[in-house]
Design an enzyme around this catalytic site. Structure first.
Site, PDB file in Angstrom:
ATOM      1  N   SER A  97      -2.490   0.402  -4.286  1.00  0.00           N
ATOM      2  CA  SER A  97      -3.020   1.580  -3.583  1.00  0.00           C
ATOM      3  C   SER A  97      -4.395   1.972  -4.108  1.00  0.00           C
ATOM      4  O   SER A  97      -4.672   1.841  -5.294  1.00  0.00           O
ATOM      5  CB  SER A  97      -2.059   2.755  -3.791  1.00  0.00           C
ATOM      6  OG  SER A  97      -2.650   3.968  -3.386  1.00  0.00           O
ATOM      7  N   ALA A  98      -5.230   2.501  -3.212  1.00  0.00           N
ATOM      8  CA  ALA A  98      -6.552   2.988  -3.616  1.00  0.00           C
ATOM      9  C   ALA A  98      -6.476   4.373  -4.247  1.00  0.00           C
ATOM     10  O   ALA A  98      -7.440   4.852  -4.829  1.00  0.00           O
ATOM     11  CB  ALA A  98      -7.461   3.057  -2.388  1.00  0.00           C
ATOM     12  N   GLU A 150       0.223  -3.238   4.719  1.00  0.00           N
ATOM     13  CA  GLU A 150      -0.936  -2.347   4.828  1.00  0.00           C
ATOM     14  C   GLU A 150      -0.996  -1.624   6.172  1.00  0.00           C
ATOM     15  O   GLU A 150      -0.628  -2.193   7.189  1.00  0.00           O
ATOM     16  CB  GLU A 150      -2.223  -3.184   4.727  1.00  0.00           C
ATOM     17  CG  GLU A 150      -2.958  -3.081   3.429  1.00  0.00           C
ATOM     18  CD  GLU A 150      -3.525  -1.713   3.115  1.00  0.00           C
ATOM     19  OE1 GLU A 150      -3.587  -0.849   4.002  1.00  0.00           O
ATOM     20  OE2 GLU A 150      -3.914  -1.509   1.959  1.00  0.00           O
ATOM     21  N   ASP A 151      -1.506  -0.397   6.163  1.00  0.00           N
ATOM     22  CA  ASP A 151      -1.687   0.323   7.437  1.00  0.00           C
ATOM     23  C   ASP A 151      -3.161   0.497   7.791  1.00  0.00           C
ATOM     24  O   ASP A 151      -3.469   1.042   8.849  1.00  0.00           O
ATOM     25  CB  ASP A 151      -1.057   1.721   7.364  1.00  0.00           C
ATOM     26  CG  ASP A 151      -1.859   2.650   6.475  1.00  0.00           C
ATOM     27  OD1 ASP A 151      -2.165   2.255   5.327  1.00  0.00           O
ATOM     28  OD2 ASP A 151      -2.218   3.752   6.921  1.00  0.00           O
ATOM     29  N   ASP A 173      -0.148   5.040   0.882  1.00  0.00           N
ATOM     30  CA  ASP A 173      -0.421   6.019   1.947  1.00  0.00           C
ATOM     31  C   ASP A 173      -0.356   5.335   3.313  1.00  0.00           C
ATOM     32  O   ASP A 173      -1.118   4.407   3.586  1.00  0.00           O
ATOM     33  CB  ASP A 173      -1.825   6.617   1.754  1.00  0.00           C
ATOM     34  CG  ASP A 173      -1.932   7.424   0.460  1.00  0.00           C
ATOM     35  OD1 ASP A 173      -1.066   8.271   0.225  1.00  0.00           O
ATOM     36  OD2 ASP A 173      -2.879   7.192  -0.311  1.00  0.00           O
ATOM     37  N   ARG A 175     -11.721   7.615  -2.686  1.00  0.00           N
ATOM     38  CA  ARG A 175     -12.128   9.011  -2.469  1.00  0.00           C
ATOM     39  C   ARG A 175     -13.643   9.153  -2.338  1.00  0.00           C
ATOM     40  O   ARG A 175     -14.144   9.767  -1.392  1.00  0.00           O
ATOM     41  CB  ARG A 175     -11.616   9.875  -3.636  1.00  0.00           C
ATOM     42  CG  ARG A 175     -11.648  11.354  -3.358  1.00  0.00           C
ATOM     43  CD  ARG A 175     -11.141  12.136  -4.574  1.00  0.00           C
ATOM     44  NE  ARG A 175      -9.842  11.652  -5.020  1.00  0.00           N
ATOM     45  CZ  ARG A 175      -9.319  11.905  -6.217  1.00  0.00           C
ATOM     46  NH1 ARG A 175      -9.986  12.651  -7.093  1.00  0.00           N
ATOM     47  NH2 ARG A 175      -8.136  11.418  -6.557  1.00  0.00           N
ATOM     48  N   THR A 220       1.011  10.272   4.169  1.00  0.00           N
ATOM     49  CA  THR A 220       0.095  11.250   3.577  1.00  0.00           C
ATOM     50  C   THR A 220      -1.228  11.324   4.340  1.00  0.00           C
ATOM     51  O   THR A 220      -2.049  12.186   4.049  1.00  0.00           O
ATOM     52  CB  THR A 220      -0.220  10.865   2.122  1.00  0.00           C
ATOM     53  OG1 THR A 220      -0.431   9.465   2.102  1.00  0.00           O
ATOM     54  CG2 THR A 220       0.886  11.247   1.182  1.00  0.00           C
ATOM     55  N   ASN A 234      -3.873   9.376  -6.936  1.00  0.00           N
ATOM     56  CA  ASN A 234      -2.687  10.244  -6.957  1.00  0.00           C
ATOM     57  C   ASN A 234      -1.395   9.450  -6.761  1.00  0.00           C
ATOM     58  O   ASN A 234      -0.334  10.033  -6.567  1.00  0.00           O
ATOM     59  CB  ASN A 234      -2.789  11.293  -5.836  1.00  0.00           C
ATOM     60  CG  ASN A 234      -3.949  12.248  -6.052  1.00  0.00           C
ATOM     61  OD1 ASN A 234      -4.003  12.952  -7.051  1.00  0.00           O
ATOM     62  ND2 ASN A 234      -4.896  12.261  -5.126  1.00  0.00           N
ATOM     63  N   ASP A 253       0.877  -1.161   0.000  1.00  0.00           N
ATOM     64  CA  ASP A 253       0.000   0.000   0.000  1.00  0.00           C
ATOM     65  C   ASP A 253       0.928   1.229   0.000  1.00  0.00           C
ATOM     66  O   ASP A 253       2.117   1.104   0.335  1.00  0.00           O
ATOM     67  CB  ASP A 253      -0.868  -0.055   1.266  1.00  0.00           C
ATOM     68  CG  ASP A 253      -1.685   1.195   1.449  1.00  0.00           C
ATOM     69  OD1 ASP A 253      -2.337   1.616   0.489  1.00  0.00           O
ATOM     70  OD2 ASP A 253      -1.659   1.765   2.565  1.00  0.00           O
TER      71      ASP A 253
END
Ligand code: BG6
Ligand code: MG
Length: 220
Positions: free
Chosen positions: A114-115, A169-170, A11, A49, A17, A118, A9
């Protein structure tokens, strides 16, 4: 040698971020008169988002039209992109770059899962783009974490069977996505929030590639 993959992942794993996402969502929440705390923000981690916006509006049952929602999401993203405009390699989280380099040296394939839409912008700012063999981000997936799509596509792009992939993953939604995809995962951060991970560490500087491989090879 068995083909193995690590899927990261972005972020909260490679770069912090989360604080910028929080600032931008908080600003939107204030404009909409919604009370939004750091604890509420935890639910948004790893989530797309538009889904994050739904969660935010849902906190106070605020009803908006589809076009208003698109406008709010764009506004939030404009603020967020402004905030991350000054990211540099100094913002890479401790241990992340060394860990990925070491894994590559040991012939482990490396993917981004990543989701974020950006993600490539951020990877370029951090000068990490070249370290990845495959990059799957929010532009390539239809179903947000906890759906496993992003990680399954990552494994496929690497050409590694999913059971030979380990996810880093976080976010709670991300850990669930890995489990839903039948993959092992390492949780980075808070032990209460990430309890379902196979192993939890406080950061990428607290785990070695050998330990990660041991976890992946442990068939239990
Ligand atoms: C995830 C973040 O990586 O990406 C979420 O944890 C964020 O907080 C999501 O909402 C989507 O990001 P973006 O950059 O496409 O708005
Ligand atoms: Mg994350």
């Amino acid at each position: 040698m068995i083909n193995k993959g690590f899927i990261f992942d972005l972020d909260g794993v490679i770069v912090d971020t989360a604080k910028f996402h929080y600032i931008a969502w908080k600003r939107l929440a204030n404009e909409l008169g919604i009370n939004f705390t750091e604890e509420d923000n935890e639910q948004l981690k790893g989530v797309s988002r538009m889904q994050s916006l739904e969660i935010l509006l849902g906190l106070e049952d605020v009803q908006k039209s589809e076009s208003e929602k698109l406008q709010f999401a764009k506004q939030k993203n404009d603020w967020y992109v402004d905030l991350i405009g000054n990211l540099t390699p100094k913002d890479i989280m401790p241990g992340a770059e060394d860990f990925i380099n070491e894994a590559s040296k040991r012939s482990i394939k490396i993917a981004l899962g990543s989701a974020s839409k950006n993600a490539l912008f951020i990877l370029n700012k951090l000068k990490l783009n070249h370290l990845f063999d495959a990059r799957i981000d929010g532009n390539q997936v239809a179903k947000a974490k906890p759906d496993p799509e992003v990680f399954l596509k990552g494994a496929e792009a690497l050409g590694v069977p999913k059971e030979n992939c380990l996810v880093f993953e976080d976010a709670q939604a991300g850990i669930e996505a890995a489990i839903n995809g039948g993959m092992k995962c390492i949780g980075l951060g808070n032990t209460d929030i990430l309890a379902k991970a196979n192993l939890i560490v406080s950061g990428m500087d607290k785990i070695t590639v050998s330990q990660a491989l041991e976890l992946l090879d442990n068939k239990k």
